[in-house]
Design a protein around this motif. Structure first.
Motif, PDB file in Angstrom:
ATOM      1  N   LYS A  30     -27.543 -35.048  24.894  1.00 60.13           N
ATOM      2  CA  LYS A  30     -28.683 -34.455  25.588  1.00 60.13           C
ATOM      3  C   LYS A  30     -29.537 -33.782  24.523  1.00 60.13           C
ATOM      4  O   LYS A  30     -29.013 -33.097  23.645  1.00 60.13           O
ATOM      5  N   GLU A  48     -37.150 -45.539  26.694  1.00 63.58           N
ATOM      6  CA  GLU A  48     -37.090 -46.030  28.079  1.00 63.58           C
ATOM      7  C   GLU A  48     -36.373 -45.051  29.009  1.00 63.58           C
ATOM      8  O   GLU A  48     -36.857 -44.757  30.098  1.00 63.58           O
ATOM      9  N   ASP A  49     -35.231 -44.557  28.594  1.00 61.11           N
ATOM     10  CA  ASP A  49     -34.456 -43.646  29.447  1.00 61.11           C
ATOM     11  C   ASP A  49     -34.604 -42.222  28.923  1.00 61.11           C
ATOM     12  O   ASP A  49     -34.024 -41.860  27.901  1.00 61.11           O
ATOM     13  N   LYS A  50     -35.392 -41.429  29.626  1.00 60.38           N
ATOM     14  CA  LYS A  50     -35.653 -40.054  29.190  1.00 60.38           C
ATOM     15  C   LYS A  50     -34.836 -39.035  29.995  1.00 60.38           C
ATOM     16  O   LYS A  50     -35.121 -37.843  29.953  1.00 60.38           O
ATOM     17  N   SER A  51     -33.815 -39.512  30.698  1.00 60.82           N
ATOM     18  CA  SER A  51     -33.068 -38.612  31.589  1.00 60.82           C
ATOM     19  C   SER A  51     -32.352 -37.489  30.827  1.00 60.82           C
ATOM     20  O   SER A  51     -32.119 -36.420  31.385  1.00 60.82           O
ATOM     21  N   ASN A  52     -32.022 -37.733  29.548  1.00 59.04           N
ATOM     22  CA  ASN A  52     -31.357 -36.696  28.749  1.00 59.04           C
ATOM     23  C   ASN A  52     -32.298 -36.002  27.760  1.00 59.04           C
ATOM     24  O   ASN A  52     -31.846 -35.295  26.866  1.00 59.04           O
ATOM     25  N   THR A  54     -35.402 -33.367  27.121  1.00 58.20           N
ATOM     26  CA  THR A  54     -36.251 -32.266  27.590  1.00 58.20           C
ATOM     27  C   THR A  54     -37.250 -31.949  26.489  1.00 58.20           C
ATOM     28  O   THR A  54     -36.859 -31.557  25.384  1.00 58.20           O
TER      29      THR A  54
END
Length: 332
Positions: A30, A48-52, A54
């Motif tokens: 993260k 592409e994957d920004k879920s982790n 901030t």
């Protein structure tokens, strides 16, 4: 290390940060990406994957923001600074407030917040000009400029903050080269490649000065590598990271040969005669880190990026040139 899951990165939107953040995310960390984003907030659009991820937009000198956003982080990688002497000299007071004054509370806040590991990006410029054929970590520091003097003072402060719960490590990188989403075209290999491709001519200032170089992918790999090392091995350690030591003229000739183009190399005199040969055996001998990329790789990566249209307006857009962007922003 299994206990390191969340990384706080300062200067995340910079040259190295723009490649490091996607690499950290790919490794499953993260990431809290702190930056003032002077060079654009679109730097992670390719992730592409920004879920982790901030993104924290703010000034490094805002201690209250750091106190809000650092707690819960397991490691800090500190990249943020006004980098290199010319940028520093634009506004020495501004540079000191960011490079040194803000560093002290950053270290204190990280330690008080329970951060386990702090990795600091210093600079091989802290050595000054050495007559020694090999510049190793045990040589005395003789910084010649405010930029390098404050880098050295930060190293000292960080080392004194080390404790059983707070592992500190300093990296002294050499000049980085190669393509990254937030690209700098004001560094030796990148300058020469840009001019060879887009100007048809390479101007070399002096040419006999020796410069240590480091591919940006290896720079990123060093930080990933450090996060996985046992604390006992890297506590209070300082490592040079700079592998290919070549004269500026030799780098120009590499650019010409690698691109296979018939560009002219023009030599002009310079007052900048800094020349040094950095030795990076310590990190290999103690930890086993070895680089995987070369200057030629950096040149070809840049060529591919130019051909793919990823570097528009490379001679004129101020986002590629730290000094021009800072002047235009009138940064304070």
């Amino acid at each position: 290390m299994s206990d390191i899951k969340t990384i706080f990165v300062t200067g995340a939107g910079g040259y190295v940060g723009s490649l490091l953040i996607p690499a950290l995310l790919k490794e499953g960390y993260k990431v809290r990406a702190h930056d003032i984003y002077w060079y654009g907030e679109d730097v992670f659009d390719g992730v592409e994957d920004k879920s982790n991820l901030t993104m924290i937009k703010g000034d490094l000198r805002d201690a209250d923001l750091l106190k809000e956003t650092i707690p819960g982080s397991d490691a800090v990688i500190h990249l943020a600074c006004i980098s290199n002497d010319p940028s520093y000299d634009l506004d020495p007071n501004l540079a000191k407030t960011i490079n040194y004054d803000a560093f002290l509370p950053l270290v204190d806040i990280a330690k008080e917040s329970g951060v386990k590991r702090f990795i600091y990006a210093s600079s091989s410029s802290v050595y000054g000009i050495k007559d020694d054929p090999e510049v190793t970590e045990d040589l005395p520091l003789e910084p010649l400029t405010d930029y390098s003097k404050y880098k050295a003072m930060c190293e000292d402060y960080l080392n004194k903050a080390a404790s059983d719960e707070f592992t500190v490590t300093t990296i002294r990188p050499s000049t980085v080269c190669g393509y990254a989403p937030r690209l700098r075209l004001d560094l030796t290999v990148n300058i020469l490649t840009n001019h060879a491709i887009n100007n048809g001519k390479i101007t070399v200032f002096g040419g006999q000065q020796k410069r240590p170089n480091l591919h940006i992918k290896d720079m990123v790999e060093v930080y990933l590598f450090m996060l996985k090392q046992d604390t006992a091995k890297i506590q209070n350690k300082i490592y040079n990271v700079g592998y290919e030591n070549f004269k500026v003229m030799e780098i120009a000739e590499k650019v010409k040969a690698t691109l296979g183009t018939d560009v002219d190399i023009v030599v002009t005199p310079t007052d900048d005669n800094r020349s040094y040969h950095v030795n990076s055996d310590k990190i290999k001998n103690e930890l086993g880190f070895v680089p995987k990329h070369t200057i030629e790789d950096a040149i070809m990566d840049l060529k591919a990026a130019f051909e793919a249209g990823l570097i528009p307006d490379s001679m004129t857009d101020d986002k590629y040139f730290n000094i021009k962007r800072m002047q235009n922003l009138q940064a304070k």
